[in-house]
Design a protein around this motif. Structure first.
Motif, PDB file in Angstrom:
ATOM      1  N   SER A 113     -18.312  92.304  38.980  1.00  0.00           N
ATOM      2  CA  SER A 113     -18.295  93.101  40.203  1.00  0.00           C
ATOM      3  C   SER A 113     -19.213  92.457  41.236  1.00  0.00           C
ATOM      4  CB  SER A 113     -18.774  94.516  39.867  1.00  0.00           C
ATOM      5  OG  SER A 113     -18.742  95.324  41.006  1.00  0.00           O
ATOM      6  N   PHE A 115     -27.652  98.900  43.146  1.00  0.00           N
ATOM      7  CA  PHE A 115     -26.521  97.976  43.196  1.00  0.00           C
ATOM      8  C   PHE A 115     -25.367  98.684  43.893  1.00  0.00           C
ATOM      9  CE2 PHE A 115     -22.419  96.611  41.373  1.00  0.00           C
ATOM     10  CZ  PHE A 115     -22.398  95.333  41.909  1.00  0.00           C
ATOM     11  N   THR A 116     -24.810  98.012  44.895  1.00  0.00           N
ATOM     12  CA  THR A 116     -23.666  98.597  45.588  1.00  0.00           C
ATOM     13  C   THR A 116     -22.614  97.527  45.855  1.00  0.00           C
ATOM     14  OG1 THR A 116     -22.882  99.670  47.598  1.00  0.00           O
ATOM     15  CG2 THR A 116     -24.837  98.299  47.838  1.00  0.00           C
ATOM     16  N   THR A 117     -21.349  97.933  45.750  1.00  0.00           N
ATOM     17  CA  THR A 117     -20.273  97.017  46.131  1.00  0.00           C
ATOM     18  C   THR A 117     -19.941  97.181  47.616  1.00  0.00           C
ATOM     19  OG1 THR A 117     -18.769  98.712  45.318  1.00  0.00           O
ATOM     20  CG2 THR A 117     -19.151  96.829  43.884  1.00  0.00           C
ATOM     21  N   ARG A 118     -20.579  98.182  48.249  1.00  0.00           N
ATOM     22  CA  ARG A 118     -20.255  98.462  49.651  1.00  0.00           C
ATOM     23  C   ARG A 118     -21.507  98.517  50.537  1.00  0.00           C
ATOM     24  NH1 ARG A 118     -15.178 100.463  50.801  1.00  0.00           N
ATOM     25  NH2 ARG A 118     -15.831  99.751  52.857  1.00  0.00           N
ATOM     26  N   THR A 173     -21.493 100.239  53.922  1.00  0.00           N
ATOM     27  CA  THR A 173     -21.497 101.698  54.155  1.00  0.00           C
ATOM     28  C   THR A 173     -22.912 102.269  54.200  1.00  0.00           C
ATOM     29  OG1 THR A 173     -21.346 102.185  51.784  1.00  0.00           O
ATOM     30  CG2 THR A 173     -19.258 101.962  52.994  1.00  0.00           C
ATOM     31  N   TYR A 228     -23.671 111.074  36.305  1.00  0.00           N
ATOM     32  CA  TYR A 228     -22.571 110.155  36.602  1.00  0.00           C
ATOM     33  C   TYR A 228     -23.101 108.758  36.925  1.00  0.00           C
ATOM     34  CZ  TYR A 228     -22.957 110.597  41.808  1.00  0.00           C
ATOM     35  OH  TYR A 228     -23.365 110.576  43.111  1.00  0.00           O
ATOM     36  N   VAL A 229     -24.404 108.651  37.084  1.00  0.00           N
ATOM     37  CA  VAL A 229     -25.006 107.331  37.226  1.00  0.00           C
ATOM     38  C   VAL A 229     -25.536 106.914  35.854  1.00  0.00           C
ATOM     39  CG1 VAL A 229     -26.854 106.007  38.309  1.00  0.00           C
ATOM     40  CG2 VAL A 229     -25.505 107.616  39.654  1.00  0.00           C
ATOM     41  N   LEU A 230     -25.104 105.733  35.423  1.00  0.00           N
ATOM     42  CA  LEU A 230     -25.425 105.257  34.076  1.00  0.00           C
ATOM     43  C   LEU A 230     -26.677 104.387  34.120  1.00  0.00           C
ATOM     44  CD1 LEU A 230     -21.791 104.216  33.156  1.00  0.00           C
ATOM     45  CD2 LEU A 230     -22.927 106.412  32.712  1.00  0.00           C
ATOM     46  N   TYR A 278     -26.045 100.232  33.819  1.00  0.00           N
ATOM     47  CA  TYR A 278     -25.158  99.469  34.698  1.00  0.00           C
ATOM     48  C   TYR A 278     -25.864  99.244  36.020  1.00  0.00           C
ATOM     49  CZ  TYR A 278     -21.110  97.751  37.183  1.00  0.00           C
ATOM     50  OH  TYR A 278     -20.260  96.948  37.894  1.00  0.00           O
ATOM     51  N   ILE A 328     -28.358 104.423  42.437  1.00  0.00           N
ATOM     52  CA  ILE A 328     -27.368 104.138  43.484  1.00  0.00           C
ATOM     53  C   ILE A 328     -27.752 104.770  44.817  1.00  0.00           C
ATOM     54  CG2 ILE A 328     -25.470 104.080  41.804  1.00  0.00           C
ATOM     55  CD1 ILE A 328     -24.547 106.781  43.273  1.00  0.00           C
ATOM     56  N   MET A 329     -27.179 104.209  45.870  1.00  0.00           N
ATOM     57  CA  MET A 329     -27.211 104.905  47.153  1.00  0.00           C
ATOM     58  C   MET A 329     -25.884 105.663  47.203  1.00  0.00           C
ATOM     59  SD  MET A 329     -26.353 101.838  49.806  1.00  0.00           S
ATOM     60  CE  MET A 329     -24.680 101.543  50.369  1.00  0.00           C
ATOM     61  N   VAL A 342     -22.851 107.445  49.050  1.00  0.00           N
ATOM     62  CA  VAL A 342     -22.153 107.465  50.342  1.00  0.00           C
ATOM     63  C   VAL A 342     -20.972 108.424  50.200  1.00  0.00           C
ATOM     64  CG1 VAL A 342     -21.019 106.060  52.103  1.00  0.00           C
ATOM     65  CG2 VAL A 342     -22.810 105.039  50.672  1.00  0.00           C
ATOM     66  N   HIS A 352     -17.288 108.058  51.534  1.00  0.00           N
ATOM     67  CA  HIS A 352     -16.404 106.970  51.127  1.00  0.00           C
ATOM     68  C   HIS A 352     -16.400 106.701  49.625  1.00  0.00           C
ATOM     69  CE1 HIS A 352     -15.854 106.517  55.357  1.00  0.00           C
ATOM     70  NE2 HIS A 352     -17.158 106.306  55.542  1.00  0.00           N
ATOM     71  N   ASP A 353     -17.064 107.536  48.867  1.00  0.00           N
ATOM     72  CA  ASP A 353     -17.030 107.408  47.411  1.00  0.00           C
ATOM     73  C   ASP A 353     -16.772 108.786  46.819  1.00  0.00           C
ATOM     74  OD1 ASP A 353     -18.382 105.507  44.934  1.00  0.00           O
ATOM     75  OD2 ASP A 353     -18.295 107.676  44.651  1.00  0.00           O
ATOM     76  N   ARG A 366     -16.962 110.162  43.821  1.00  0.00           N
ATOM     77  CA  ARG A 366     -17.946 110.817  42.942  1.00  0.00           C
ATOM     78  C   ARG A 366     -19.115 111.356  43.758  1.00  0.00           C
ATOM     79  NH1 ARG A 366     -18.842 105.525  39.641  1.00  0.00           N
ATOM     80  NH2 ARG A 366     -18.790 104.913  41.825  1.00  0.00           N
TER      81      ARG A 366
HETATM   82  C1  ANZ Z   1     -22.321 102.677  47.529  1.00  0.00           C
HETATM   83  C2  ANZ Z   1     -20.869 102.851  47.621  1.00  0.00           C
HETATM   84  C3  ANZ Z   1     -20.117 103.266  48.691  1.00  0.00           C
HETATM   85  C4  ANZ Z   1     -20.257 102.514  46.429  1.00  0.00           C
HETATM   86  C5  ANZ Z   1     -18.740 103.324  48.552  1.00  0.00           C
HETATM   87  C6  ANZ Z   1     -18.913 102.562  46.234  1.00  0.00           C
HETATM   88  C7  ANZ Z   1     -18.143 102.983  47.331  1.00  0.00           C
HETATM   89  P1  ANZ Z   1     -18.124  98.815  40.268  1.00  0.00           P
HETATM   90  O1  ANZ Z   1     -16.998  98.417  41.186  1.00  0.00           O
HETATM   91  O2  ANZ Z   1     -17.683  99.443  39.009  1.00  0.00           O
HETATM   92  O3  ANZ Z   1     -19.110  97.690  40.053  1.00  0.00           O
HETATM   93  N1  ANZ Z   1     -22.715 102.350  40.977  1.00  0.00           N
HETATM   94  C8  ANZ Z   1     -23.611 101.353  40.949  1.00  0.00           C
HETATM   95  N2  ANZ Z   1     -24.385 101.434  39.851  1.00  0.00           N
HETATM   96  C9  ANZ Z   1     -23.938 102.510  39.159  1.00  0.00           C
HETATM   97  C10 ANZ Z   1     -24.342 103.121  37.947  1.00  0.00           C
HETATM   98  N3  ANZ Z   1     -25.361 102.657  37.230  1.00  0.00           N
HETATM   99  N4  ANZ Z   1     -23.678 104.201  37.532  1.00  0.00           N
HETATM  100  C11 ANZ Z   1     -22.639 104.700  38.257  1.00  0.00           C
HETATM  101  N5  ANZ Z   1     -22.241 104.173  39.417  1.00  0.00           N
HETATM  102  C12 ANZ Z   1     -22.877 103.091  39.871  1.00  0.00           C
HETATM  103  O4  ANZ Z   1     -18.914  99.992  41.005  1.00  0.00           O
HETATM  104  C13 ANZ Z   1     -19.994  99.735  41.826  1.00  0.00           C
HETATM  105  C14 ANZ Z   1     -20.266 100.981  42.608  1.00  0.00           C
HETATM  106  O5  ANZ Z   1     -20.520 102.027  41.684  1.00  0.00           O
HETATM  107  C15 ANZ Z   1     -21.479 100.830  43.463  1.00  0.00           C
HETATM  108  O6  ANZ Z   1     -21.145 100.764  44.850  1.00  0.00           O
HETATM  109  C16 ANZ Z   1     -22.150 102.192  43.326  1.00  0.00           C
HETATM  110  O7  ANZ Z   1     -21.575 102.961  44.361  1.00  0.00           O
HETATM  111  C17 ANZ Z   1     -21.717 102.676  42.003  1.00  0.00           C
HETATM  112  F1  ANZ Z   1     -17.999 103.685  49.568  1.00  0.00           F
HETATM  113  O8  ANZ Z   1     -22.552 102.000  46.296  1.00  0.00           O
HETATM  114  B1  ANZ Z   1     -21.333 102.081  45.462  1.00  0.00           B
END
Ligand code: ANZ
Ligand code: ZN
Length: 820
Positions: free
Chosen positions: A227, A246-249, A252, A327-329, A332, A337-338, A340, A343-344, A346
């Motif tokens: 990821s 850690f964020t993929t976005r 946002t 729901y945050v593990l 991983y 997490i931050m 948002v 746009h997310d 959960r």
């Molecule tokens: C902000 C955000 C905004 C996210 C958005 C997603 C969408 P994958 O693709 O599976 O790697 N995340 C990060 N660490 C996490 C954890 N320990 N437990 C649960 N969720 C976690 O997923 C990465 C996204 O999952 C990350 O990006 C984070 O939410 C969440 F519009 O950050 B995201």
């Protein structure tokens, strides 16, 4: 029965194959080589239906390739360490070795009876010191490279087997073996650093795309879970260190309205304020009781607790609340997490449940998530996002956000994986000892190579019952355990855990290339001679365990300079399961089918033919839908043909019935292609057709004296030898062929006999025959009219008149109606 004494014939041929070493692979020939490998069995007691299917499939290829002139390596061995032996020993008050080696004897007899073309001279047992010597040696190579290390961590613990489990061995929150719900325990354990190889394990899948099932590759890709995203630092009020998420976005960030931390992370208990501590502790207890599955389920109602703390959003300086939610593990990303919510999904569900703000930062034109309850994840125009405002796609947004973060030193691009290091220590007796000595002064000291193998102590009569620590840590093993440090000579102790049996099975197929070699796990030139394996056959249940681990081992062996390829298995076949009445066979359902019984009733050949004929190899076989009795009847019909062949052995086939010869050669061509494509069941259907055609020729033509009959029956026997080796040998003998049929030469189809016959097509003009043309029986409408109109006589008859209508009766006639 088939027409001869089948049990006697089975014994006769087994003896013949063994005495003549028919299936022994030779290292010293200049033939091309092929390696066909079946996943080696665990010695569980006896051969069962599942084995019957898997091993029949591999044998088809081994036997075909041998007849095609390849030097074929088709070995077998035993994955003979493991828990079932230990559990059986505890129950029956015996030693695991006794149970194991007794089972192997039973199972081996069944394998031989089943007529598999295996090279028994290379047989190995992973529980022999001769073998695990090299498992330990490999462990030390990994250790030297920093790829085997120890760490404290919360690990999966099976309360029933009283041992830790790798993530891969936890299925739906349960122990893969005994289905007890898995709990967590903090222990100091050995790991292999498979995560170092995550990218190579992913990238090298491109080499496997042509030969491996898509679903296995998809499962591995998903398991590795690469990821791409960013690490972003958030300053926390009243704490010196920032918290990284850690964020993929990262694009946002302006929409991050709160933060969430995994309740079971150390961070959460450190962050929680005094006022919130009681609420947090209660919540944490509740979370510990739930399984991973429940936590990750999208159905699961969002729960959580406020930590009584605030962080600062690094891009807009906003003060945002920090929560703990399951729901945050914790294992991983960074465990934080931050959120948002706009746009997310959960985060949105959580925000709506706890009344937290939802701010849209990407306008996709869809309904406001705060009202619709549906987070918008698509592209759109950035809003409320400072310098990002106006940008219109995600790529640009992520790039801009990353640039800003990096410039300010509050974030950076990163890649995260779902894959975890491979936990390999087990607190059990019947496994490969870890060749490390723990010295109070020197720490972890590898056992010197010349002192390998570290043999398992016998511990005959010792209590092996699981206690949470290895039996090797108990009193009975004290003499084995207490040794002098190999480095400084101080009183030290051997490591008392044993290795996960998946370590044993990660390298067995190299050992087959160098059986008995004492200078290393294998001779590199032997492996270079035979490997990579052309065809691996085994169950799909190994998609992410064994098949990922053995790929990892190959890459390390490659880096050690021991092999020159990095994917050891070119093609993979996952055979289906044998089920009964639509359900997996089980004792409790009472729908088990006993292989031995089936063999007693119908013979080995009919059973083997049945499992291969039942459908495509990948499909499950429902025993309720198949008929070994009709397989047997078919074999009887095929065998009878051989008894009726009456032409001399050197008969001139060219003088035989042409129609039958054409069927034979078409069948040769088709079966050769079908087997190469893995369509074994269709190949059998083609043999059946050839048997029928031969029968017809015998009954209506020159009878068994026709040389074409000898040719056809010879090929029937060769084709059948892939599936039904005993009857094939018997037929071959009747035909006067050199035994064994397994060493005969697979024929190639005569191209002259593959040409389909032509038929005469009559062309009429105004009802009068003007031409007779030789055409293919499969001629098309367009081809037929073009040919007819191009004919000189036809043109003359038309005399320039316009054609009003063309009537065809293909391939026999074309009738042209011209204007008057
Ligand atoms: C902000 C955000 C905004 C996210 C958005 C997603 C969408 P994958 O693709 O599976 O790697 N995340 C990060 N660490 C996490 C954890 N320990 N437990 C649960 N969720 C976690 O997923 C990465 C996204 O999952 C990350 O990006 C984070 O939410 C969440 F519009 O950050 B995201
Ligand atoms: Zn020491």
């Amino acid at each position: 029965q088939i027409g001869y004494d089948a049990p006697a014939a089975q014994e006769k041929w087994q003896r013949f194959w063994e005495e003549n070493q028919t299936f022994v692979a030779h290292d010293d020939t200049d033939k091309s080589r092929r390696y066909v490998l079946d996943m080696f069995p665990y010695p569980s007691g006896d051969l069962h239906m599942g084995h019957a299917e898997a091993y029949a499939m591999g044998d088809v290829l081994a036997r075909l390739w041998r007849m095609q002139g390849y030097e074929v390596l088709h070995p077998i061995g035993w994955d003979s360490f493991g828990l079932p032996a230990e559990n059986a020993a505890i129950k029956n008050n015996t030693h695991p070795a006794e149970w194991t080696y007794k089972n192997i004897e039973t199972q081996k007899t069944s394998f031989k009876r089943y007529g598999l073309s295996l090279d028994w001279t290379r047989e190995l047992h992973t529980s022999d010191p001769e073998y695990y010597h090299w498992t330990q040696w490999l462990f030390l190579k990994f250790f030297e490279r920093g790829l085997a290390y120890r760490k404290d961590s919360y690990v999966n613990w099976c309360p029933h087997d009283q041992t830790v489990l790798a993530n891969e061995q936890v299925v739906n929150g349960e122990c893969e073996r005994c289905h007890t719900p898995v709990t967590k325990r903090k222990l100091n354990q050995w790991y292999f650093k498979i995560t170092d190889y995550a990218d190579r394990l992913l990238d090298d899948m491109s080499q496997l795309e042509a030969g491996w099932p898509d679903r296995v590759l998809a499962m591995q890709r998903n398991w590795i879970g690469r990821s791409e995203g960013a690490l972003v630092d958030f300053v926390v009020e009243g704490r010196d260190e920032p918290i990284t998420v850690f964020t993929t976005r990262p694009d946002t960030l302006y929409g991050a309205t709160f933060m969430v931390v995994a309740p079971d992370s150390e961070l959460a208990s450190e962050l929680v304020s005094d006022e919130q501590r009681a609420a947090f502790d209660a919540y944490h207890d509740q979370v510990k009781k739930s399984t991973e599955i429940e936590r990750q389920s999208t159905q699961h109602e969002k729960t959580g607790v406020f930590l009584g703390r605030y962080a600062i959003n690094p891009v807009n300086g906003e003060r945002i609340p920090m929560w703990a939610a399951d729901y945050v593990l914790s294992d991983y990303g960074t465990g934080a997490i931050m959120a948002v919510p706009a746009h997310d999904q959960r985060d949105l569900e959580f925000a709506r449940k706890f009344g937290l703000p939802v701010r849209v930062v990407i306008d996709t034109g869809e309904a406001d998530p705060a009202e619709s309850g549906v987070a918008t994840a698509g592209d759109g125009r950035y809003v409320n996002s400072g310098p990002l405002n106006g940008l219109a796609d995600k790529q640009a947004g992520v790039a801009a956000a990353l640039a800003t973060l990096e410039e300010r030193g509050t974030g950076k691009a990163t890649v995260t994986y779902r894959l975890r290091d491979w936990l390999l220590s087990r607190q059990r007796f019947w496994g490969c000892p870890i060749p490390i000595v723990h010295c109070p002064k020197c720490g972890e000291v590898p056992v010197p190579e010349d002192q390998l193998p570290v043999e398992l102590p016998h511990l005959r009569g010792a209590d092996l019952a699981p206690k949470g620590t290895s039996p090797l840590a108990g009193d009975a093993a004290a003499a084995w355990r207490n040794v002098a440090c190999p480095k400084c000579g101080a009183d030290a102790q051997r490591d008392t855990d044993t290795m996960d049996t998946f370590v044993d099975s990660s390298w067995y197929f190299y050992r087959y290339c160098s059986p008995g070699f004492t200078g290393g796990p294998f001779r590199p030139e032997d492996v270079a001679r035979w490997m990579p394996v052309q065809q691996y056959v085994g169950g799909v249940e190994h998609a992410i365990l064994h098949l990922l681990y053995m790929r990892f081992f190959a890459k390390v062996l490659h880096d050690l300079g021991m092999i020159d390829f990095d994917e050891p298995m070119q093609r993979l076949l996952n055979q289906g399961q044998v089920i009964n009445q639509g359900k997996a066979m089980s004792k409790s359902l009472g729908n088990g089918v006993d292989l031995g019984e089936q063999i007693d009733l119908f013979g080995v050949d009919a059973v083997r033919l049945t499992v291969v004929f039942a459908g495509p190899p990948e499909d499950d076989i429902d025993w309720a839908d198949v008929s070994p009795a009709s397989s047997l009847r078919f074999l009887q019909r095929a065998y009878r043909l051989a008894t009726e062949v009456a032409s001399p052995t050197d008969a001139d086939y060219a003088a035989g019935d042409k129609a039958l010869r054409q069927v034979t050669h078409k069948t040769i061509r088709d079966i050769t292609e079908l087997i190469a494509m893995g369509r074994f069941n269709v190949a059998i259907a083609r043999v059946m057709e050839l048997v029928n055609a031969t029968r017809k020729t015998i009954d209506t033509g020159a009878g068994g004296a026709d040389p074409a009959v000898r040719e056809a029956v010879g090929f029937v026997a060769q084709a059948l030898s892939l599936f039904a080796p005993y009857v094939a040998e018997e037929m071959w003998q009747l035909l006067g062929g050199e035994p064994s049929i397994a060493s005969s030469t697979w024929p190639t189809a005569d191209p002259g006999l593959l040409v389909t016959e032509s038929v005469t097509m009559v062309v009429q003009v105004q009802g009068k025959v003007r031409a007779k043309l030789e055409v293919s029986p499969e001629i098309s409408e367009a081809e037929a009219t073009d040919l007819a109109l191009a004919d000189d006589n036809v043109q003359r008859a038309l005399a320039g008149r316009e054609v009003l209508k063309i009537i065809t009766k293909l391939p026999k006639m074309v009738s042209i109606v011209p204007a008057k």
